[in-house]
Design an enzyme around this catalytic site. Structure first.
Site, PDB file in Angstrom:
ATOM      1  N   GLN A  55     -18.245   0.003 -72.333  1.00 54.40           N
ATOM      2  CA  GLN A  55     -19.017   0.816 -73.291  1.00 54.40           C
ATOM      3  C   GLN A  55     -20.249   1.428 -72.604  1.00 54.40           C
ATOM      4  O   GLN A  55     -21.380   0.955 -72.789  1.00 54.40           O
ATOM      5  CB  GLN A  55     -19.476  -0.057 -74.461  1.00 54.40           C
ATOM      6  CG  GLN A  55     -18.333  -0.514 -75.363  1.00 54.40           C
ATOM      7  CD  GLN A  55     -18.747  -1.621 -76.324  1.00 54.40           C
ATOM      8  OE1 GLN A  55     -19.476  -2.538 -75.957  1.00 54.40           O
ATOM      9  NE2 GLN A  55     -18.275  -1.556 -77.550  1.00 54.40           N
ATOM     10  N   GLU A  61     -33.805   3.093 -76.548  1.00 50.47           N
ATOM     11  CA  GLU A  61     -34.366   2.628 -75.287  1.00 50.47           C
ATOM     12  C   GLU A  61     -34.037   3.622 -74.177  1.00 50.47           C
ATOM     13  O   GLU A  61     -32.900   4.040 -74.008  1.00 50.47           O
ATOM     14  CB  GLU A  61     -33.721   1.278 -75.009  1.00 50.47           C
ATOM     15  CG  GLU A  61     -33.934   0.713 -73.654  1.00 50.47           C
ATOM     16  CD  GLU A  61     -32.951  -0.428 -73.485  1.00 50.47           C
ATOM     17  OE1 GLU A  61     -33.349  -1.569 -73.749  1.00 50.47           O
ATOM     18  OE2 GLU A  61     -31.789  -0.151 -73.154  1.00 50.47           O
ATOM     19  N   ASN A  85     -24.929   4.631 -79.438  1.00 53.60           N
ATOM     20  CA  ASN A  85     -25.628   4.110 -78.264  1.00 53.60           C
ATOM     21  C   ASN A  85     -24.742   4.272 -77.030  1.00 53.60           C
ATOM     22  O   ASN A  85     -25.220   4.446 -75.928  1.00 53.60           O
ATOM     23  CB  ASN A  85     -25.964   2.629 -78.471  1.00 53.60           C
ATOM     24  CG  ASN A  85     -26.512   1.995 -77.215  1.00 53.60           C
ATOM     25  OD1 ASN A  85     -27.631   2.305 -76.798  1.00 53.60           O
ATOM     26  ND2 ASN A  85     -25.729   1.139 -76.571  1.00 53.60           N
ATOM     27  N   HIS A  86     -23.420   4.197 -77.282  1.00 54.78           N
ATOM     28  CA  HIS A  86     -22.472   4.233 -76.169  1.00 54.78           C
ATOM     29  C   HIS A  86     -21.168   4.859 -76.645  1.00 54.78           C
ATOM     30  O   HIS A  86     -20.986   5.071 -77.847  1.00 54.78           O
ATOM     31  CB  HIS A  86     -22.198   2.807 -75.684  1.00 54.78           C
ATOM     32  CG  HIS A  86     -21.896   1.855 -76.812  1.00 54.78           C
ATOM     33  ND1 HIS A  86     -22.849   1.055 -77.391  1.00 54.78           N
ATOM     34  CD2 HIS A  86     -20.762   1.612 -77.511  1.00 54.78           C
ATOM     35  CE1 HIS A  86     -22.311   0.343 -78.367  1.00 54.78           C
ATOM     36  NE2 HIS A  86     -21.043   0.673 -78.471  1.00 54.78           N
ATOM     37  N   ASP A 115     -23.461   3.488 -71.834  1.00 54.34           N
ATOM     38  CA  ASP A 115     -24.512   4.009 -72.726  1.00 54.34           C
ATOM     39  C   ASP A 115     -24.643   5.522 -72.604  1.00 54.34           C
ATOM     40  O   ASP A 115     -24.668   6.063 -71.488  1.00 54.34           O
ATOM     41  CB  ASP A 115     -25.866   3.385 -72.363  1.00 54.34           C
ATOM     42  CG  ASP A 115     -26.099   2.078 -73.092  1.00 54.34           C
ATOM     43  OD1 ASP A 115     -25.128   1.312 -73.236  1.00 54.34           O
ATOM     44  OD2 ASP A 115     -27.244   1.826 -73.505  1.00 54.34           O
ATOM     45  N   HIS A 129     -20.518  -8.840 -90.076  1.00 51.07           N
ATOM     46  CA  HIS A 129     -19.268  -8.863 -89.304  1.00 51.07           C
ATOM     47  C   HIS A 129     -19.442  -9.489 -87.922  1.00 51.07           C
ATOM     48  O   HIS A 129     -18.477  -9.744 -87.231  1.00 51.07           O
ATOM     49  CB  HIS A 129     -18.756  -7.431 -89.165  1.00 51.07           C
ATOM     50  CG  HIS A 129     -19.734  -6.560 -88.412  1.00 51.07           C
ATOM     51  ND1 HIS A 129     -20.975  -6.251 -88.931  1.00 51.07           N
ATOM     52  CD2 HIS A 129     -19.684  -5.998 -87.190  1.00 51.07           C
ATOM     53  CE1 HIS A 129     -21.626  -5.511 -88.044  1.00 51.07           C
ATOM     54  NE2 HIS A 129     -20.874  -5.345 -86.984  1.00 51.07           N
ATOM     55  N   ASP A 130     -20.681  -9.666 -87.491  1.00 58.27           N
ATOM     56  CA  ASP A 130     -20.927 -10.232 -86.162  1.00 58.27           C
ATOM     57  C   ASP A 130     -21.093 -11.737 -86.261  1.00 58.27           C
ATOM     58  O   ASP A 130     -20.917 -12.324 -87.319  1.00 58.27           O
ATOM     59  CB  ASP A 130     -22.185  -9.597 -85.559  1.00 58.27           C
ATOM     60  CG  ASP A 130     -21.906  -8.193 -85.036  1.00 58.27           C
ATOM     61  OD1 ASP A 130     -20.793  -7.961 -84.532  1.00 58.27           O
ATOM     62  OD2 ASP A 130     -22.805  -7.342 -85.137  1.00 58.27           O
ATOM     63  N   ASP A 159     -13.536  -3.419 -78.612  1.00 61.94           N
ATOM     64  CA  ASP A 159     -14.657  -4.058 -79.320  1.00 61.94           C
ATOM     65  C   ASP A 159     -14.498  -3.752 -80.808  1.00 61.94           C
ATOM     66  O   ASP A 159     -15.415  -3.273 -81.464  1.00 61.94           O
ATOM     67  CB  ASP A 159     -16.003  -3.561 -78.780  1.00 61.94           C
ATOM     68  CG  ASP A 159     -17.189  -4.249 -79.468  1.00 61.94           C
ATOM     69  OD1 ASP A 159     -16.976  -5.289 -80.133  1.00 61.94           O
ATOM     70  OD2 ASP A 159     -18.320  -3.728 -79.360  1.00 61.94           O
ATOM     71  N   ASP A 188     -25.774   1.704 -85.623  1.00 62.09           N
ATOM     72  CA  ASP A 188     -25.521   0.566 -84.752  1.00 62.09           C
ATOM     73  C   ASP A 188     -26.603   0.467 -83.671  1.00 62.09           C
ATOM     74  O   ASP A 188     -27.020   1.480 -83.105  1.00 62.09           O
ATOM     75  CB  ASP A 188     -24.156   0.826 -84.085  1.00 62.09           C
ATOM     76  CG  ASP A 188     -23.592  -0.356 -83.341  1.00 62.09           C
ATOM     77  OD1 ASP A 188     -23.396  -1.394 -83.986  1.00 62.09           O
ATOM     78  OD2 ASP A 188     -23.341  -0.240 -82.132  1.00 62.09           O
ATOM     79  N   GLU A 196     -29.471  -1.183 -87.845  1.00 61.39           N
ATOM     80  CA  GLU A 196     -29.341  -2.533 -87.279  1.00 61.39           C
ATOM     81  C   GLU A 196     -30.493  -2.719 -86.295  1.00 61.39           C
ATOM     82  O   GLU A 196     -30.442  -2.245 -85.159  1.00 61.39           O
ATOM     83  CB  GLU A 196     -27.996  -2.677 -86.549  1.00 61.39           C
ATOM     84  CG  GLU A 196     -27.801  -4.079 -85.987  1.00 61.39           C
ATOM     85  CD  GLU A 196     -26.679  -4.194 -84.953  1.00 61.39           C
ATOM     86  OE1 GLU A 196     -26.212  -5.313 -84.724  1.00 61.39           O
ATOM     87  OE2 GLU A 196     -26.289  -3.173 -84.355  1.00 61.39           O
TER      88      GLU A 196
END
Ligand code: GLC
Length: 554
Positions: A171, A210, A105-106, A173, A313-314, A63, A203, A246
């Site tokens: 990836q 969550e 996150n991961h 979490d 970048h996304d 990724d 990120d 983000e």
């Protein structure tokens, strides 16, 4: 006080780049820190005050580096830690701060923590991830990459259980309800701050906080508490470090991530809503959608800031528009299926979306630098780079920086097959779009960017001040003013190809005041607080109110 630079992020110029595609210093086809170090003066001369590095950590690269196997390392393809530190020192010498992506996150499924976690229920790392015997009916909802993933839970043979993955299945979490994981993340922050970073682009923040799928959620009853702890830790270690988050949520939800009224969580949040409404305004040639977003955007805590951007970048996500609105933008700027991605966004850059219309492109960047907030550029925007649709998915916009019209756009002397990413072909390729041809051309996009950056830095009102969208009767024109410490700047932008004329009322002006044009030069008299201003096709103007006897030094 805008006269002090203590809150440097309030009116910074942030430039996002991927070391891998910026400049190849050793000729192997992959960008690296040595190459980047050679280009720091280019960024300095442009007026960049902060570089945001996309992930540079060791990675299987499934990724684009957002899948990390060692949070304390440097991807050997990009250089050594020594090279990184040399670059940081050089940037600091030029007065440029550096922040980096914090992707916690991961991890990658290749990360030793995950390998250990899956190996046995007794592994000390088992609880570092989120496991279930069966995918829960009430777990979190929403798949981020719907074209490639069908579920948020993946069965792992070795572990004999399912693990949670918000993004790709490779990836997993991390489980932030586990205090040991939280401690480790803090250690990662401390490590990089100590090496010289000035903060992080965090990120996927809502996903990081969550805890829906985690069984230990009781250990972290308020996930925002965790964000507050991170910020407090950073501030203790290094007062000027920032967290740029983000968070792509509706405004009221994003506001929660700034924390309390003193702003004790994220220092900055990207303005995803304003960005999406900007594209709707462009598609409709109407200022109304963007004006509405600006009016609805909550005021950030005193020391915090919104980060504004045109592209990142996304994919250009349009997920917060209605289906009809999104379709309007697709029709205008990316009608072909190959230009769209995940059903919600475009994998294109601005210049190609606008068919290379320079007046229009210039107007958009003039907006970026005059809208309230801290502008964030994605590498190559300053010269008008476009995408390469031949590259898969979001990577279409992550092609090598175009330095010259030489071999590989001057990015690397290697064989084109060896490059870490292919160079853009066609009209927007290096033959027509590159740094060398623009650097000394007064009419180039790069020169325009430099001018905008200079004016933006000269007008702290824009980033620090109170702003107001001004009413008038030309629907195609956005007019706004920003006020701070007795200074006033007014900006006008015409979203249409038709020239426009606007009559504005400016309150609080003295009889002898005049408006000096910060871009074109010259001044406009003000009568009874009213003035009439003309704008060309996709025209833009920045005006500063000057009192009698005041001068503006350009
Ligand atoms: C963020 C990044 C994106 C990445 C994802 C998973 O959304 O911007 O590029 O794929 O997180 O880390």
């Amino acid at each position: 006080m805008s006269h002090t630079a203590d809150l440097w992020w309030k009116n910074a110029v942030i430039y996002c780049l991927d070391v891998e595609t910026f400049f190849d210093g050793d000729g192997d086809g992959c960008g690296d820190f040595r190459g980047l170090a050679q280009r720091v003066d280019y960024l300095d001369e442009m007026g960049v005050t902060c570089i945001w590095l996309m992930p540079f950590y060791p990675t299987p690269d499934r990724d684009d580096g957002y899948d990390i196997t060692d949070f304390y390392g440097v991807d050997p393809r990009l250089g050594t830690k020594g090279d990184l530190v040399e670059f940081l020192r050089l940037a600091r010498d030029r007065g440029i701060r550096v922040i980096a992506d914090l992707v916690v996150n991961h991890t990658s499924n290749q990360h030793p923590w995950f390998q250990s976690a899956r190996s046995s229920p007794d592994s000390p790392h088992r609880d570092w991830y989120v496991w279930r015997d069966k995918p829960p009916a009430d777990g979190p909802e929403g798949i981020v990459f719907p074209d490639q993933e069908k579920s948020l839970w993946e069965y792992d043979e070795k572990a004999g259980q399912y693990y949670l993955h918000r993004f790709y299945k490779h990836q997993p979490d991390l489980n932030v309800t586990n205090p040991v994981v939280r401690d480790e993340i803090v250690r990662v922050l401390g490590y990089w701050i100590h090496l010289g970073l000035s903060g992080f682009r965090v990120d996927a923040v809502p996903f990081l906080l969550e805890t829906d799928g985690a069984l230990g959620a009781d250990d972290l009853p308020d996930p925002h508490r965790y964000l507050r702890d991170l910020r407090a830790f950073l501030s203790r270690r290094y007062g000027e470090a920032v967290l740029l988050g983000e968070v792509n949520l509706p405004y009221p939800d994003t506001m929660r991530f700034f924390g309390d009224e003193d702003g004790d969580e994220l220092t900055m949040c990207f303005d995803f809503i304003g960005m999406q409404q900007l594209y709707l305004s462009l598609a409709r040639e109407s200022a109304a959608p963007l004006a509405k977003a600006l009016e609805e955007r909550p005021i950030e805590p005193k020391d915090a800031q919104w980060a504004t951007f045109v592209r990142n970048h996304d994919e250009l996500t349009l997920d917060k528009l209605s289906d009809d609105e999104r379709q309007e933008v697709f029709d205008a700027f990316g009608p072909e299926k190959n230009m769209q991605v995940y059903g919600r966004g475009l994998r294109r850059r601005l210049p190609s979306m606008l068919d290379g219309d320079m007046d229009r492109i210039r107007m958009v960047y003039s907006l970026l630098f005059s809208l309230p907030g801290t502008p964030v550029l994605f590498y190559g925007e300053e010269i008008g780079m476009a995408e390469e649709l031949g590259v898969e998915g979001r990577n279409a916009v992550r092609t090598p920086m175009q330095w010259s019209d030489d071999h590989n756009g001057g990015f690397s002397p290697a064989d084109p097959d060896q490059l870490s990413a292919p160079v853009v072909r066609g009209e927007f390729g290096p033959a027509n779009v590159n740094v060398v041809s623009q650097v000394r051309a007064p009419d180039s996009l790069l020169s325009w960017m430099k001018l905008l950056i200079r004016r933006y830095r000269q007008c702290p009102e824009l980033a620090w001040g109170r702003y107001q969208v001004l009413t008038h009767d030309a629907d195609t024109v956005l007019a706004h003013r920003a006020d701070q410490d007795g200074g006033t700047v007014v900006a006008l932008h015409n979203f249409a190809a038709e020239p426009a004329e606007v009559t504005l009322r400016l309150d609080g002006l003295e009889p002898d005041d005049r408006l000096v044009d910060l871009i074109a030069g010259g001044s406009t008299p003000v009568e009874d607080g009213r003035m009439t201003l003309r704008l060309g096709r996709y025209g833009c103007r920045w005006l500063r109110v000057l009192k009698r006897g005041e001068v503006f030094v350009p």
